[in-house]
Scaffold this motif. Structure first.
Motif, mmCIF file in Angstrom:
data_model
loop_
_atom_site.group_PDB
_atom_site.id
_atom_site.type_symbol
_atom_site.label_atom_id
_atom_site.label_comp_id
_atom_site.label_asym_id
_atom_site.label_seq_id
_atom_site.Cartn_x
_atom_site.Cartn_y
_atom_site.Cartn_z
ATOM 1 N N GLY A 132 0.716 -1.174 -0.149
ATOM 2 C CA GLY A 132 -0.020 -0.093 -0.137
ATOM 3 C C GLY A 132 0.944 1.087 -0.102
ATOM 4 O O GLY A 132 0.567 2.082 -0.638
ATOM 5 N N PHE A 133 1.756 1.250 0.775
ATOM 6 C CA PHE A 133 2.824 2.552 0.608
ATOM 7 C C PHE A 133 3.419 2.453 -0.761
ATOM 8 O O PHE A 133 3.295 3.761 -1.051
ATOM 9 C CB PHE A 133 3.919 2.348 1.732
ATOM 10 N N TRP A 134 3.956 1.593 -1.097
ATOM 11 C CA TRP A 134 4.642 1.565 -2.522
ATOM 12 C C TRP A 134 3.653 2.276 -3.626
ATOM 13 O O TRP A 134 3.652 2.847 -4.630
ATOM 14 C CB TRP A 134 5.287 0.244 -2.796
ATOM 15 N N ALA A 135 2.297 1.547 -3.613
ATOM 16 C CA ALA A 135 1.108 2.089 -4.561
ATOM 17 C C ALA A 135 0.849 3.430 -4.285
ATOM 18 O O ALA A 135 0.835 4.180 -5.306
ATOM 19 C CB ALA A 135 -0.019 1.149 -4.139
ATOM 20 N N ALA A 136 0.813 4.045 -3.060
ATOM 21 C CA ALA A 136 0.696 5.305 -2.878
ATOM 22 C C ALA A 136 1.983 6.284 -3.468
ATOM 23 O O ALA A 136 1.763 7.553 -3.691
ATOM 24 C CB ALA A 136 0.590 5.860 -1.338
ATOM 25 N N CYS A 137 2.894 5.648 -3.626
ATOM 26 C CA CYS A 137 4.319 6.196 -4.107
ATOM 27 C C CYS A 137 4.189 6.160 -5.691
ATOM 28 O O CYS A 137 5.237 6.530 -6.457
ATOM 29 C CB CYS A 137 5.447 5.898 -3.665
ATOM 30 N N GLY A 138 3.236 5.593 -6.370
ATOM 31 C CA GLY A 138 3.129 5.442 -7.864
ATOM 32 C C GLY A 138 3.548 4.196 -8.445
ATOM 33 O O GLY A 138 3.782 3.941 -9.538
ATOM 34 N N PHE A 139 3.981 3.185 -7.499
ATOM 35 C CA PHE A 139 4.703 1.805 -7.938
ATOM 36 C C PHE A 139 3.276 0.939 -8.125
ATOM 37 O O PHE A 139 2.313 1.037 -7.574
ATOM 38 C CB PHE A 139 5.525 1.298 -7.098
ATOM 39 N N ARG A 140 3.421 0.129 -9.226
ATOM 40 C CA ARG A 140 2.252 -0.812 -9.507
ATOM 41 C C ARG A 140 2.938 -2.493 -9.454
ATOM 42 O O ARG A 140 3.957 -2.610 -9.822
ATOM 43 C CB ARG A 140 1.610 -0.677 -10.874
ATOM 44 N N PRO A 141 2.094 -3.196 -9.062
ATOM 45 C CA PRO A 141 2.648 -4.634 -8.689
ATOM 46 C C PRO A 141 2.517 -5.306 -10.140
ATOM 47 O O PRO A 141 1.952 -5.048 -11.219
ATOM 48 C CB PRO A 141 1.553 -5.251 -7.869
ATOM 49 N N HIS A 142 3.536 -6.107 -10.200
ATOM 50 C CA HIS A 142 3.670 -7.056 -11.396
ATOM 51 C C HIS A 142 3.587 -8.754 -11.096
ATOM 52 O O HIS A 142 4.696 -9.122 -10.527
ATOM 53 C CB HIS A 142 5.068 -6.823 -12.331
ATOM 54 N N PRO A 143 2.289 -9.120 -10.670
ATOM 55 C CA PRO A 143 2.304 -10.367 -10.102
ATOM 56 C C PRO A 143 2.845 -11.606 -11.001
ATOM 57 O O PRO A 143 2.947 -12.822 -10.591
ATOM 58 C CB PRO A 143 0.681 -10.556 -9.840
ATOM 59 N N GLY A 149 10.683 -17.550 -1.909
ATOM 60 C CA GLY A 149 10.426 -17.704 -0.711
ATOM 61 C C GLY A 149 11.321 -16.731 0.317
ATOM 62 O O GLY A 149 10.799 -16.402 1.255
ATOM 63 N N SER A 150 12.659 -16.406 -0.211
ATOM 64 C CA SER A 150 13.330 -15.726 0.897
ATOM 65 C C SER A 150 12.993 -14.300 1.038
ATOM 66 O O SER A 150 13.357 -13.749 1.893
ATOM 67 C CB SER A 150 14.857 -15.725 0.291
ATOM 68 N N TYR A 151 12.133 -13.887 0.186
ATOM 69 C CA TYR A 151 11.365 -12.478 0.406
ATOM 70 C C TYR A 151 10.223 -12.413 1.224
ATOM 71 O O TYR A 151 9.874 -11.284 1.558
ATOM 72 C CB TYR A 151 11.125 -11.897 -1.059
ATOM 73 N N GLY A 152 9.777 -13.566 1.546
ATOM 74 C CA GLY A 152 8.795 -13.747 2.484
ATOM 75 C C GLY A 152 7.406 -14.087 1.799
ATOM 76 O O GLY A 152 7.163 -13.706 0.758
ATOM 77 N N PRO A 153 6.267 -14.292 2.520
ATOM 78 C CA PRO A 153 4.996 -14.837 1.676
ATOM 79 C C PRO A 153 4.264 -13.712 1.248
ATOM 80 O O PRO A 153 3.549 -13.858 0.186
ATOM 81 C CB PRO A 153 4.209 -15.624 2.994
ATOM 82 N N ALA A 154 4.380 -12.502 1.573
ATOM 83 C CA ALA A 154 3.638 -11.220 0.928
ATOM 84 C C ALA A 154 4.267 -10.493 0.002
ATOM 85 O O ALA A 154 3.781 -9.349 -0.158
ATOM 86 C CB ALA A 154 2.951 -10.343 2.188
ATOM 87 N N ALA A 155 5.493 -10.964 -0.624
ATOM 88 C CA ALA A 155 6.441 -10.081 -1.184
ATOM 89 C C ALA A 155 5.725 -9.991 -2.413
ATOM 90 O O ALA A 155 5.071 -10.889 -3.117
ATOM 91 C CB ALA A 155 7.844 -10.666 -1.415
ATOM 92 N N VAL A 156 6.055 -8.972 -3.171
ATOM 93 C CA VAL A 156 5.651 -8.139 -4.565
ATOM 94 C C VAL A 156 6.436 -7.419 -5.251
ATOM 95 O O VAL A 156 6.842 -6.526 -4.610
ATOM 96 C CB VAL A 156 4.067 -7.567 -4.401
ATOM 97 N N TYR A 157 6.708 -7.957 -6.506
ATOM 98 C CA TYR A 157 7.556 -7.243 -7.553
ATOM 99 C C TYR A 157 6.771 -6.199 -7.985
ATOM 100 O O TYR A 157 5.564 -6.239 -8.502
ATOM 101 C CB TYR A 157 8.133 -7.957 -8.531
ATOM 102 N N MET A 158 7.342 -4.910 -7.859
ATOM 103 C CA MET A 158 6.465 -3.780 -8.191
ATOM 104 C C MET A 158 7.480 -2.594 -9.151
ATOM 105 O O MET A 158 8.750 -2.868 -9.030
ATOM 106 C CB MET A 158 5.969 -2.805 -7.116
ATOM 107 N N SER A 159 7.180 -1.724 -9.780
ATOM 108 C CA SER A 159 7.810 -0.650 -10.528
ATOM 109 C C SER A 159 6.965 0.428 -10.813
ATOM 110 O O SER A 159 5.815 0.458 -10.692
ATOM 111 C CB SER A 159 8.230 -1.257 -11.835
ATOM 112 N N SER A 160 7.709 1.581 -11.193
ATOM 113 C CA SER A 160 7.335 2.873 -11.659
ATOM 114 C C SER A 160 8.039 3.333 -12.480
ATOM 115 O O SER A 160 9.337 3.181 -12.743
ATOM 116 C CB SER A 160 7.262 3.613 -10.254
ATOM 117 N N GLU A 161 7.179 4.028 -13.682
ATOM 118 C CA GLU A 161 8.296 4.581 -14.679
ATOM 119 C C GLU A 161 8.831 5.915 -14.100
ATOM 120 O O GLU A 161 8.146 6.663 -13.490
ATOM 121 C CB GLU A 161 7.324 4.699 -15.938
ATOM 122 N N ILE A 162 9.918 6.289 -14.814
ATOM 123 C CA ILE A 162 10.181 7.798 -14.472
ATOM 124 C C ILE A 162 9.904 8.545 -15.348
ATOM 125 O O ILE A 162 10.140 8.442 -16.741
ATOM 126 C CB ILE A 162 11.853 7.584 -14.336
ATOM 127 N N GLY A 163 9.161 9.349 -15.109
ATOM 128 C CA GLY A 163 8.819 10.482 -16.362
ATOM 129 C C GLY A 163 9.463 11.686 -16.709
ATOM 130 O O GLY A 163 10.552 11.887 -16.115
#
Length: 163
Positions: A132-143, A149-163
């Motif tokens: 939620g924090f990252w989404a509020a900063c403009g990042f979107r998930p890439h499921p 598993g080393s990143y934990g069970p709720a880990a999500v890869y996200m990215s944001s384009e630089i405008g």
């Protein structure tokens, strides 16, 4: 930002405080990497600290990394990578300074310094239910990006384009 606080490049004397903040934040989640590995995640042109004037209030570590990829938490980085993608590996704010906008300030600063360096996007792995924090900063998930598993069970890869 208060007058005493400032963002600045990481200096050698900052690493003990960075390591302490990292361990305090991630040890209970099994994500602490340790000082030697952590240093390899810090590109000097894109990593910095929040210096409060009275100590280290936080840090952000970012390094060039291929889009859709992420560091292996079990080993240090082997060498530099050339990429239009900048991977935000870690952002930590000291417990007494959280929920004051410092995290967003560090993300905005990273974006501001990444743009003239010609990065096209910033990626990260959200851990510990911080999506939620990252989404509020403009990042979107890439499921579709599979994470170990080393990143934990709720880990999500996200990215944001630089405008």
């Amino acid at each position: 930002m208060s007058e005493a606080a400032r963002l600045r490049p990481i200096e050698d004397h900052d690493w003990p405080a960075i390591t302490t903040l990292e361990a305090h934040t991630y040890s209970g989640k099994g994500l602490a990497e340790g000082p030697e590995t952590l240093r390899t995640r810090a590109n000097p042109d894109t990593s910095f600290v929040l210096d409060t004037g009275g100590g280290l209030g936080g840090y952000l570590l970012a390094l060039p990394y291929p889009d859709g990829s992420f560091p292996d938490l079990t080993r240090p980085e082997a060498g530099a990578c050339r990429s239009g993608n900048l991977h935000l590996h870690d952002l930590v704010i000291a417990p007494g300074l959280r929920a004051r906008g410092w995290g967003r300030l560090l993300v905005r600063h990273l974006t501001a310094i990444a743009r003239p360096q010609r990065y096209e996007r910033i990626s990260l792995v959200s851990v510990g239910a911080t999506e939620g924090f990252w989404a509020a900063c403009g990042f979107r998930p890439h499921p579709q990006v599979a994470l170990p598993g080393s990143y934990g069970p709720a880990a999500v890869y996200m990215s944001s384009e630089i405008g």
